[in-house]
Design a protein around this motif. Structure first.
Motif, mmCIF file in Angstrom:
data_model
loop_
_atom_site.group_PDB
_atom_site.id
_atom_site.type_symbol
_atom_site.label_atom_id
_atom_site.label_comp_id
_atom_site.label_asym_id
_atom_site.label_seq_id
_atom_site.Cartn_x
_atom_site.Cartn_y
_atom_site.Cartn_z
ATOM 1 N N MET A 28 0.824 -1.218 0.000
ATOM 2 C CA MET A 28 0.000 0.000 0.000
ATOM 3 C C MET A 28 0.855 1.264 0.000
ATOM 4 O O MET A 28 1.587 1.544 0.948
ATOM 5 N N THR A 69 -6.384 1.548 4.593
ATOM 6 C CA THR A 69 -6.060 0.459 5.513
ATOM 7 C C THR A 69 -7.047 0.407 6.670
ATOM 8 O O THR A 69 -7.469 -0.673 7.103
ATOM 9 N N ARG A 75 -9.376 -2.870 7.529
ATOM 10 C CA ARG A 75 -9.403 -3.543 8.828
ATOM 11 C C ARG A 75 -10.822 -3.705 9.362
ATOM 12 O O ARG A 75 -11.047 -4.466 10.295
ATOM 13 N N VAL A 93 -0.902 -5.915 5.474
ATOM 14 C CA VAL A 93 -0.756 -4.702 4.670
ATOM 15 C C VAL A 93 0.626 -4.114 4.947
ATOM 16 O O VAL A 93 0.977 -3.828 6.088
ATOM 17 N N CYS A 98 1.551 4.486 10.377
ATOM 18 C CA CYS A 98 1.227 3.249 9.667
ATOM 19 C C CYS A 98 0.682 2.198 10.630
ATOM 20 O O CYS A 98 -0.313 1.523 10.340
ATOM 21 N N MET A 104 -1.519 -1.063 9.624
ATOM 22 C CA MET A 104 -0.533 -1.691 8.747
ATOM 23 C C MET A 104 0.402 -2.582 9.564
ATOM 24 O O MET A 104 0.594 -2.384 10.765
ATOM 25 N N CYS A 108 -1.427 -9.508 12.219
ATOM 26 C CA CYS A 108 -2.528 -8.814 11.551
ATOM 27 C C CYS A 108 -3.669 -8.527 12.511
ATOM 28 O O CYS A 108 -4.313 -7.483 12.417
#
Length: 284
Positions: free
Chosen positions: A68, A81, A85, A96, A111, A116, A152
């Motif tokens: 990204m 992002t 999510r 990501v 981020c 991310m 994640c």
């Protein structure tokens, strides 16, 4: 005599399946470079030119990882992002990786807060890119693995709520049938586009106050949380500038700066809200 499978054909020796990766980048040249690197490593790469296209593509699922970019038209990578999510199922948990020229601690925190998992610096280094991609493909396949910004599932689940107020939308869904809700949301989006254009062009503080007040009300009614907050701030800044000035030439610099900043920010927030409705499945 029992035939044996030659060692070269044993399942454990088969090459790994190609991974499907979404490359989100507004530069065609960067798209070509990154997809070529991924293809050489045996991966399948699709491209999206901005964050909105990325969310629309990713919500259908099927991607193993997303690369990204951060700065893009229509919708930036951080907003995209946050919306990713909030997607249900595997699509909301896909790793990501940010691609950015800004890699200091503040940018890394932005981020991470957006959800991310990691970042690679621009200009892209082939070895670093592939190493980071492989690390997160392994992490996604092995939940106990950890690296970079964290697994994640560690993404802040409330981040997407900065754009839309899900409780307001849930209440609207209870109060209205699906077709009526879709109709009123489409009308809200149409009116908001027109009002935002007027706000961007208008300089009269009294007119801006009225437009901001109405936008604050309608955005709040339909759960556009960030847009509502900006409209409220614009209304307050306009009132402060009117109360504290004898005319445009004498109004306080702070109020004037706030008005101009908010006028330029509101179109982006309106676009984010519209994109979020679409990502949530509303036909606006």
């Amino acid at each position: 005599m029992t035939e044996r499978t030659p060692p070269s054909l044993l399942p454990t020796d088969l090459p790994p399946r190609p991974r499907r990766i979404l490359v989100v980048e507004d530069s065609p040249l960067n798209q070509m470079l990154v997809t070529a690197i991924l293809a050489q490593a045996g991966h399948r790469a699709d491209t999206a030119g901005n964050g909105l296209e990325a969310v629309m593509a990713a919500q259908n699922g099927g991607y193993d990882l997303v690369l990204m970019d951060l700065s893009m038209p229509e919708m930036d990578g951080l907003t995209a992002t946050r919306l990713l999510r909030d997607l249900p199922g595997p699509a909301g948990r896909v790793p990501v990786i940010a691609m950015t020229a800004d890699t200091d601690a503040t940018d890394r925190a932005r981020c991470r807060d957006a959800g991310m998992n990691d970042h690679v610096a621009k200009p892209v280094d082939r070895a670093v890119l592939l190493e980071t991609v492989e690390k997160w493909l392994r992490a996604a396949a092995s939940p106990e693995a950890s690296a970079g910004f964290g697994p994640c599932t560690g993404a802040a689940p409330a981040a997407a709520g900065e754009v839309l107020d899900c409780e307001v939308l849930a209440q609207l869904a209870q109060d209205l049938d699906a077709d009526l809700l879709a109709d009123v949301l489409r009308q809200f989006v149409e009116e908001t586009r027109e009002r935002v254009a007027r706000i961007a062009a208008e300089t009269d503080r009294a007119v801006l106050t009225r437009e901001a007040h109405t936008l604050k009300s309608t955005a709040g009614t339909f759960g556009a949380r960030a847009l509502c907050g900006a409209a409220r701030a614009l209304e307050m800044a306009c009132r402060a500038s009117l109360a504290g000035s004898g005319g445009p030439e004498t109004e306080g610099d702070g109020a004037a700066d706030a008005v101009e900043r908010l006028r330029s920010e509101i179109p982006r927030l309106a676009g984010d809200a519209i994109a979020a409705y679409r990502a949530a499945g509303y036909p606006v």
